[in-house]
Design a protein around this motif. Structure first.
Motif: not given
Length: 372
Positions: A218-221, A288-292, A308-311, A350-356
């Protein structure tokens, strides 16, 4: 409509409800609330099969054991039982727990430290004549957080664990600071050096956690604190942490028994852990939650943390909160407007927000070089 099943999580007003489309003519009998009084969470038992609270009427009715000579350990199924005897002593204070803490006061024979006491908060409601509770989810979160604090070695970017108080809860380091959300909204905006410093500290804390096969979940600001004195990052709230060695199931599945690893062999004096623990992956804070995770298809919780880190990197770079349309996020869409104003972390984010299946895990080598 008749409510067939209701599951509460520890987040207030967060419900998962299953409803019969056609009201059955033979409804289950409602409990007689007038004959059974309910006074507090301590007086309520939790059924071993569904984690729901029932009135105390039938808790003392037990069927004869087929083999009474074999002792079977059945722990009390209430979150406060985590901190009560005969719970394992693995949750005691680590060696020299205050080694890296600064006392708030000092006398001739003692030192005083500020700390946080985190105790279970159980919500109970009567629905369709039955007592429903979030006790099972509270238990799951406390056990997950305790696993992180007792398994992961001390790190400057993770809040320190100071032990547990019997019949109360866990004791954590008091972080004198503010959330990362409050920091990025300050004006004037963060300097380039400070943004890189926050990136490297977050990365250090997360990769340290991941090296033990555990995710944050649950990584978020809001789950990152920044100290006033030195702008040190502190990761908090590991209640949604899961292990990569567990069998992972979505929250819509039947909840896993949070007490499963407290089972005791009849022939063994100690506790045992099942060969493979079953854990649910709950969605964290959006966006921040991943799409998958939102699609209930997560297979690697460490990759979900990377998303989440990428966001968070985008928020730090832009010095503001960012968001996207929920349906876009569920489909792995990464709109270009997210990166408007990014000067440092766009390529990395962009690398961290790619498809899983195209994403990569976080590594210590991802740290940016600094001038110091």
């Amino acid at each position: 409509m008749y409510v067939k099943r209701v599951s509460l999580t520890s987040k207030k007003n967060w419900w998962m409800v299953e409803i019969d489309e056609e009201e059955s003519s033979t409804k289950p009998p409602l409990l007689n609330s007038s004959s059974d009084s309910f006074s507090s969470s301590e007086e309520t038992k939790v059924a071993p099969d569904d984690g729901h609270y029932k009135p105390d009427a039938d808790v003392h009715v037990k069927s004869p054991s087929p083999n009474p000579s074999i002792p079977v350990y059945k722990p009390p199924r209430h979150p406060t039982a985590i901190f009560s005897f005969p719970t394992p002593t693995a949750y005691s204070a680590p060696p020299n727990p205050t080694a890296n803490l600064v006392p708030c006061a000092q006398g001739s024979a003692s030192e005083l430290f500020k700390c946080i006491v985190k105790r279970p908060d159980v919500i109970q409601l009567e629905i369709n004549g039955e007592m429903q509770s979030n006790a099972s989810d509270v238990t799951t979160q406390f056990l997950a957080e305790l696993r992180v604090y007792t398994k992961v070695a001390r790190h400057r970017n993770i809040a320190a664990f100071l032990g547990c108080l019997e019949n109360v809860g866990m004791v954590l380091e008091y972080v004198d600071g503010r959330t990362l959300y409050e920091v990025i909204r300050q004006r004037p905006p963060l300097t380039r050096d400070k943004k890189i410093d926050f990136h490297n500290q977050l990365l250090a804390g997360l990769t340290h956690l991941h090296s033990y096969g555990l995710s944050h979940g649950d990584l978020s600001l809001l789950n990152v604190q920044v100290t006033w004195s030195s702008d040190t990052i502190k990761l908090l709230d590991f209640g949604r942490s899961v292990s990569i060695n567990s069998r992972l199931i979505p929250p819509s599945d039947e909840p896993a028994d949070p007490w499963q690893h407290f089972a005791r062999k009849a022939t063994s004096p100690g506790y045992r852990t099942p060969q493979q623990r079953i854990e649910q992956i709950h969605p964290g804070t959006r966006p921040f939650a991943a799409p998958e995770v939102l699609r209930e298809e997560c297979e690697d919780p460490l990759l979900a943390d990377a998303y989440s880190f990428g966001m968070i990197l985008i928020c730090i770079d832009r010095c503001e909160m960012v968001d996207m349309k929920p349906w876009e996020q569920r489909k792995d869409a990464v709109p270009d407007y997210l990166f408007a104003g990014c000067e440092i972390f766009e390529e990395r984010a962009r690398e961290y927000l790619r498809r899983w299946d195209l994403r990569r895990r976080l590594t210590k080598e991802d740290a940016f070089p600094t001038d110091s």
